[in-house]
Enzyme design. Structure first.
Site, PDB file in Angstrom:
ATOM      1  N   ASP A 135       7.825  -1.317  11.171  1.00 37.86           N
ATOM      2  CA  ASP A 135       6.738  -0.402  10.859  1.00 37.86           C
ATOM      3  C   ASP A 135       6.901   0.859  11.702  1.00 37.86           C
ATOM      4  OD1 ASP A 135       4.065   0.024   9.565  1.00 37.86           O
ATOM      5  OD2 ASP A 135       4.110  -2.161   9.509  1.00 37.86           O
ATOM      6  N   HIS A 149      -0.822  -6.757   4.990  1.00 35.06           N
ATOM      7  CA  HIS A 149      -1.718  -6.980   6.126  1.00 35.06           C
ATOM      8  C   HIS A 149      -3.046  -6.243   5.978  1.00 35.06           C
ATOM      9  CE1 HIS A 149       0.178  -3.160   6.758  1.00 35.06           C
ATOM     10  NE2 HIS A 149      -0.690  -2.859   7.703  1.00 35.06           N
ATOM     11  N   ASP A 150      -3.132  -5.302   5.022  1.00 31.89           N
ATOM     12  CA  ASP A 150      -4.352  -4.525   4.804  1.00 31.89           C
ATOM     13  C   ASP A 150      -5.133  -4.985   3.574  1.00 31.89           C
ATOM     14  OD1 ASP A 150      -4.170  -2.835   6.995  1.00 31.89           O
ATOM     15  OD2 ASP A 150      -3.015  -1.310   5.912  1.00 31.89           O
ATOM     16  N   GLU A 201       3.596   4.514   3.020  1.00 24.79           N
ATOM     17  CA  GLU A 201       2.232   4.177   2.591  1.00 24.79           C
ATOM     18  C   GLU A 201       1.568   5.460   2.096  1.00 24.79           C
ATOM     19  OE1 GLU A 201      -1.628   1.883   4.495  1.00 24.79           O
ATOM     20  OE2 GLU A 201      -0.460   3.229   5.770  1.00 24.79           O
ATOM     21  N   ASP A 253       3.907   4.104   7.995  1.00 24.11           N
ATOM     22  CA  ASP A 253       2.450   4.030   7.949  1.00 24.11           C
ATOM     23  C   ASP A 253       1.856   5.415   7.646  1.00 24.11           C
ATOM     24  OD1 ASP A 253       0.026   2.333   8.615  1.00 24.11           O
ATOM     25  OD2 ASP A 253      -0.250   3.916  10.095  1.00 24.11           O
TER      26      ASP A 253
END
Length: 576
Positions: free
Chosen positions: A101, A340-341, A263, A207
Site C-alpha cells: 500500500d 479492507h474498506d 484508489e 491510496d
C-alpha cells in the site's frame, strides 16, 4: 504499449491481506508478517499470483496504519524490516509477486516531516503540508473553507502553536502533504516508494490517488443544510495537476517495471478515469472505481437502510467499470467486491443466512471470475466469511469511521433510541469493521488466528461461526466456497482471452432477479447467468443468444436442472 501486449498484472489474481487480522504468529493478539509468511502456500493454493499487503509501516494506529509515522520502518507489532524482506523473498520464491500500500496523500501528525512543519512558520518544511490562516466572520475564527472530512467534521485543524489551520481530509492526526511543493514530492518518492522498490516489491496499491491536487479549495456547495461542513469530494479529487503529479510518479515506477492500482473515488466522468488508466497517458495501470461497492449506500454512506437497491442498479455499476475496455483499447480495469474498506460481499449482495451463504459465495465467485480486468480477492472472501451479527454491541466496532458516525447520530438526535438503532443497523451492513475481524483458520482457540497457547485475546473479536466457515475444514471439502474459488480461477485461466479480456454486454438489464451478461473476444463468446434471488428462476436466455448452440462451462451449484436456475446459482455457457 500495443493493444496485444500482455503485462503480468493484466491476467493476474491479487489476494489482499490486512496484516492485523490475517494470522498472529507470536500470540500477542495481532496479526503479523510472520503469520502471513506461514500461510503463503495456502494463498498460492487458491490460484492467486500476487499478494497485496495493506500498510505495514510504523504508525500510531489512529486509522489502522493509514496514519504513517515512518515509511521506512515496519510497525513493530507486525515485525521488523528484516521480516518484511524475508516475506518479499519467500513470496518471490513461490513464483508470486508482492505489492504494498502506498499512502502518500497524508502522513501521521507524528511523522518527522510534520513535526518540523508545525514547529514554526519559518520551518524549512512548513510548506511540506497545507497551512492556511483563519477566516474571521464578525470577529469569530472559522476554518478556511466548509469542507466535510471523510470521517466527519471539518477538514481543518487549528494549531495553537503557530496559529494557523492545517488540512486533513481524513483524521486530524492525518495531515495532508503538499504535493504542490516539488521538494516534498521528491522526498515522497524516495522514502515511500524507492525504499521498498529497491527491496524487491513489485508495485503499489495507491491510496486516495486522485486527491493530491486540491484545486482552488473554495467552499463546497451546501448539500446538508443541517451541517456546517459540506461534502467536497468533487472539489479535492481530480484536481488540475493530477496528470502532472502521476506522470512524475510513473517515471519512478517505470524504472522498476512496478504495477500500480489507484484508489479513485468521486470520479463519475468515465473520460477522466480513462485518462488515469490509458497506457498512453503513463499515469496508472488501473484504478479501483467504487460504483459497485457504493451500491445501496446513502448520500453519506451510512445514512441508508440495508439492501435498498434493485438488481439493475448493481448491473449498471458493473457495466460502468467494465466499459473501460471499450472506451479505450489501451485502458484496463479491475474486478473486486471486498477490501479492507468494505463489508463482506455475501452479506451485502446475496444472503448470509445459513442455508444460503455457501451458494451466495459461489455465485459471487463465478460472476467475478467471468468479468474482465485484474481480479482482486480479499482475505476470507475465498471462504465465504460474512459480517458479524447484529447482536454484537457498539464496543466491537473499532473503526474511527464507524464510531464517528454513531457519535454524530447521537449528537444530532439527542440520543434518540430509534435513530441510534437505525445507525447501528446501517453499520452492521456497511461498516469497514466486518472486513477486519480475524481470519477463521480452524475451530480451535480464537478460530486458529493465534497460537493455541496464546493468552492475549485477538485485537478484534473473532466470529462465532467458525464451525460453519474455516479454512482448515474447507480445504478438504469439495463442496466448499474455497473449493469453488479454486475451480473457478482455473476456468478463468483456461479461458483467459474471453473471460479476462473479453468485451462485456449486459443482455437483460431490466430483469430484477437474474443478471445475464455476455463476454466476446475475437469471435469467441460466452454468457454468464446469475440468479440473485433465494428462489429458483426459470432459465430464460435473452433472444440474442437463445437460439445459439451452447455448452455449460461451469455451474456454481452443479447445474442439475437445465431449465431452471437454483436459488443463488450462477452458470457460464460457451456459445458456438
Amino acid at each position: 504499449m500495443t493493444v496485444t501486449q500482455r503485462k503480468w498484472w493484466k491476467d493476474g489474481v491479487v489476494y489482499q491481506i490486512y496484516p492485523a487480522s490475517f494470522k498472529d504468529s507470536n500470540g500477542d493478539g495481532v496479526g503479523d508478517l510472520n503469520g502471513i509468511l506461514s500461510e503463503l502456500d495456502y494463498i498460492r493454493s487458491i490460484g492467486v499470483d500476487t499478494i497485496w499487503i495493506c500498510p505495514m509501516y510504523d504508525s500510531p494506529q489512529v486509522d489502522m496504519v493509514y496514519d504513517i509515522r515512518d515509511y521506512e520502518k515496519v510497525y513493530p507489532p507486525y515485525g521488523t524490516n528484516e521480516d518484511m524482506e524475508r516475506l518479499i523473498a519467500e513470496t518471490h520464491a513461490r513464483g508470486m509477486r508482492i505489492v504494498l500500500d502506498l499512502v502518500v496523500n497524508h502522513t501521521s501528525d507524528q511523522h518527522a516531516w510534520f513535526q518540523e512543519s508545525r514547529s514554526s512558520k519559518d520551518s524549512p518544511k512548513r510548506d511540506w503540508y497545507i497551512w492556511r490562516p483563519a477566516r474571521y466572520i464578525d470577529g469569530v475564527r472559522h476554518p478556511p473553507n466548509n469542507w466535510l472530512g471523510n470521517f466527519g467534521g471539518s477538514v481543518w485543524q487549528w494549531d495553537e502553536h503557530t496559529e494557523e489551520y492545517y488540512l486533513h481530509l481524513f483524521c486530524p492526526e492525518q495531515p495532508d502533504l503538499n504535493w504542490e511543493n516539488p521538494v516534498t514530492r521528491q522526498a515522497i518518492y524516495k522514502s515511500a516508494m524507492e525504499f521498498w522498490l529497491e527491496r524487491g516489491v513489485d508495485g503499489f496499491r495507491v491510496d486516495t490517488v486522485n486527491m493530491y491536487s486540491k484545486g482552488d479549495m473554495s467552499d463546497a456547495p451546501v448539500t446538508d443544510p443541517e451541517s456546517e461542513w459540506q461534502f467536497a469530494g468533487l472539489q479535492y479529487c481530480n484536481g488540475p495537476r493530477m496528470a502532472e503529479f502521476l506522470g512524475e510518479m510513473n517515471e519512478v515506477l517505470a524504472r522498476y517495471d512496478a504495477m500500480t492500482v489507484g484508489e479513485c473515488p468521486n470520479t463519475p466522468d468515465m473520460k477522466r478515469v480513462v485518462q488515469y488508466v490509458s497506457a498512453r497517458e503513463k499515469q496508472l495501470n488501473m484504478v479501483f472505481q467504487f460504483d459497485v461497492v457504493d451500491i445501496g449506500q446513502g448520500p453519506y454512506k451510512f445514512q441508508t437502510t440495508p439492501k435498498n437497491y434493485k438488481l439493475p442498479a448493481f448491473k449498471d455499476a458493473i457495466a460502468c467499470t467494465q466499459s473501460l475496455l471499450r472506451l479505450a483499447p489501451d485502458a484496463w480495469t479491475t474486478v473486486f467486491l471486498e477490501n479492507h474498506d468494505q463489508s463482506r460481499s455475501i452479506t451485502r449482495f446475496t444472503s448470509d443466512l445459513p442455508q444460503h451463504r455457501v451458494a451466495g459465495g459461489k455465485l459471487l465467485a463465478l460472476m467475478m471470475c467471468a468479468l474482465s480486468g485484474t481480479l482482486f480477492i480479499y482475505q476470507g472472501q475465498e471462504l465465504g466469511m460474512t459480517n458479524f451479527p447484529e447482536t454484537w454491541d457498539m464496543s466491537e466496532y473499532k473503526d474511527v469511521d464507524s464510531s464517528n458516525y454513531y457519535k454524530m447520530v447521537a449528537q444530532r438526535s439527542g440520543g434518540d433510541a430509534t435513530k441510534l438503532a437505525e445507525a447501528k443497523s446501517s453499520l452492521q451492513h456497511l461498516a469497514r469493521d466486518h472486513a477486519r475481524v480475524p481470519m477463521s483458520w480452524s475451530t480451535g482457540k480464537y478460530n486458529g488466528f493465534s497460537p493455541a497457547d496464546s493468552s492475549a485475546e485477538p485485537w478484534m473479536r473473532p466470529l462465532e461461526d467458525a464451525a460453519a466457515c474455516n479454512a482448515e475444514q474447507q480445504k478438504g471439502d469439495k463442496g466448499s466456497v474455497l473449493a469453488f474459488w479454486k475451480r473457478m480461477l482455473q476456468v478463468r485461466r483456461a479461458h483467459c482471452d474471453l473471460l479476462v479480456h473479453g468485451e462485456f454486454d449486459d443482455l437483460d438489464n431490466a430483469n430484477e432477479a437474474v443478471f445475464t451478461f455476455s463476454k466476446t473476444w475475437q469471435g469467441k463468446r460466452a454468457v454468464a447467468v446469475c440468479n440473485f434471488t433465494e428462489k429458483a428462476q426459470r432459465l430464460e436466455l435473452p433472444e440474442s443468444v437463445r437460439n445459439t448452440k451452447r455448452e455449460m462451462l461451469i455451474s456454481s451449484l452443479g447445474g442439475g436442472d437445465e431449465a431452471e436456475l437454483a436459488a443463488w446459482e450462477g452458470r457460464v455457457y460457451l456459445l458456438s
